[in-house]
Design a protein around this motif. Sequence first.
Motif, short mmCIF file in Angstrom:
data_model
loop_
_atom_site.label_atom_id
_atom_site.label_comp_id
_atom_site.label_asym_id
_atom_site.label_seq_id
_atom_site.Cartn_x
_atom_site.Cartn_y
_atom_site.Cartn_z
N VAL A 139 12.52 8.37 -7.56
CA VAL A 139 11.57 9.32 -8.12
C VAL A 139 10.18 8.95 -7.59
O VAL A 139 9.72 7.81 -7.78
N ALA A 140 9.54 9.89 -6.92
CA ALA A 140 8.24 9.61 -6.28
C ALA A 140 7.22 9.06 -7.27
O ALA A 140 6.51 8.09 -6.95
N GLU A 141 7.16 9.62 -8.46
CA GLU A 141 6.19 9.14 -9.46
C GLU A 141 6.49 7.69 -9.86
O GLU A 141 5.57 6.89 -10.02
N ASP A 142 7.76 7.34 -9.98
CA ASP A 142 8.13 5.96 -10.31
C ASP A 142 7.70 5.01 -9.20
O ASP A 142 7.11 3.95 -9.45
N PHE A 143 8.01 5.38 -7.96
CA PHE A 143 7.65 4.56 -6.80
C PHE A 143 6.14 4.33 -6.76
O PHE A 143 5.68 3.20 -6.59
N GLN A 144 5.36 5.39 -6.97
CA GLN A 144 3.91 5.28 -6.98
C GLN A 144 3.43 4.35 -8.09
O GLN A 144 2.57 3.50 -7.87
N GLN A 145 3.98 4.52 -9.30
CA GLN A 145 3.53 3.71 -10.42
C GLN A 145 3.90 2.24 -10.27
O GLN A 145 3.12 1.36 -10.64
N VAL A 146 5.08 1.96 -9.72
CA VAL A 146 5.48 0.57 -9.51
C VAL A 146 4.54 -0.11 -8.52
O VAL A 146 4.02 -1.20 -8.79
N VAL A 152 0.86 -1.18 0.00
CA VAL A 152 0.00 0.00 0.00
C VAL A 152 0.91 1.24 0.00
O VAL A 152 1.91 1.29 0.72
N LEU A 153 0.56 2.21 -0.82
CA LEU A 153 1.38 3.43 -0.90
C LEU A 153 1.41 4.14 0.45
O LEU A 153 0.36 4.48 1.00
N PRO A 154 2.62 4.37 0.95
CA PRO A 154 2.72 5.13 2.21
C PRO A 154 2.51 6.61 1.93
O PRO A 154 2.48 7.03 0.77
N PRO A 155 2.39 7.43 2.97
CA PRO A 155 2.35 8.87 2.76
C PRO A 155 3.61 9.33 2.04
O PRO A 155 4.69 8.75 2.23
N ALA A 156 3.50 10.35 1.21
CA ALA A 156 4.61 10.82 0.38
C ALA A 156 5.87 11.10 1.20
O ALA A 156 6.99 10.85 0.74
N GLU A 157 5.72 11.59 2.43
CA GLU A 157 6.90 11.90 3.24
C GLU A 157 7.67 10.64 3.66
O GLU A 157 8.82 10.72 4.08
N ASP A 158 7.04 9.45 3.51
CA ASP A 158 7.70 8.19 3.88
C ASP A 158 8.28 7.45 2.68
O ASP A 158 8.77 6.33 2.81
N TYR A 159 8.22 8.06 1.49
CA TYR A 159 8.80 7.41 0.31
C TYR A 159 10.30 7.22 0.52
O TYR A 159 10.95 8.03 1.18
N PRO A 160 10.86 6.16 -0.07
CA PRO A 160 12.31 5.97 0.04
C PRO A 160 13.07 7.16 -0.53
O PRO A 160 12.69 7.71 -1.57
N LYS A 161 14.10 7.55 0.16
CA LYS A 161 14.94 8.65 -0.32
C LYS A 161 15.71 8.18 -1.55
O LYS A 161 16.16 7.03 -1.63
N GLY A 162 15.85 9.05 -2.53
CA GLY A 162 16.65 8.73 -3.70
C GLY A 162 15.91 8.09 -4.84
O GLY A 162 16.51 7.73 -5.84
#
Length: 170
Positions: free
Chosen positions: A45-52, A33-43
Amino acid sequence: MTIVRYISCLVFCAVSISPTVAVSGIWNLETTVLPPAEDYPKGVVAEDFQQVLTAYNTYMNAFSAEDYLTLADQLELSSKWIKWKTKLDVVDNFSFIRSHILANYSHSEVKDVSFIAPQVGGYSLFVTRKDKTADGTTLWEGIVIYGFRRVQDKWKISSILNLPSLKSPF
């Protein structure tokens, strides 16, 4: 289990991504499940992480709903690592899996997820999961490694490796 996952990652990266194995990051997630944006892995691309994660979740939800056309839309059918080359192949294969290999499938329980970002190419998800029936019986348990590639500005599953592999009852 972590060393097994890391070694599997190196092998997977070597086979599916590039002749040069280089991993820039492995992030452990509690769920797909997508975490809140502030918890995305550092380094990454947020859009890539979301799409994957969205492609993976859509794939799994489509499998649960027996919506094999939506499932097929998540796969890069031109990939040399995907054995199905047409949507009809996907429908035939996954309906067989649901009917015979994972008969009475109800849901999957995810125990551990690793999001892997190689320095070159796509992304990978290592998912430790149990496929279960509605009464809780485990049908299959293991690690599934999904490779993702960008195809026409969208991330799609370009490889799937089940460890251990699914076994046909025939």
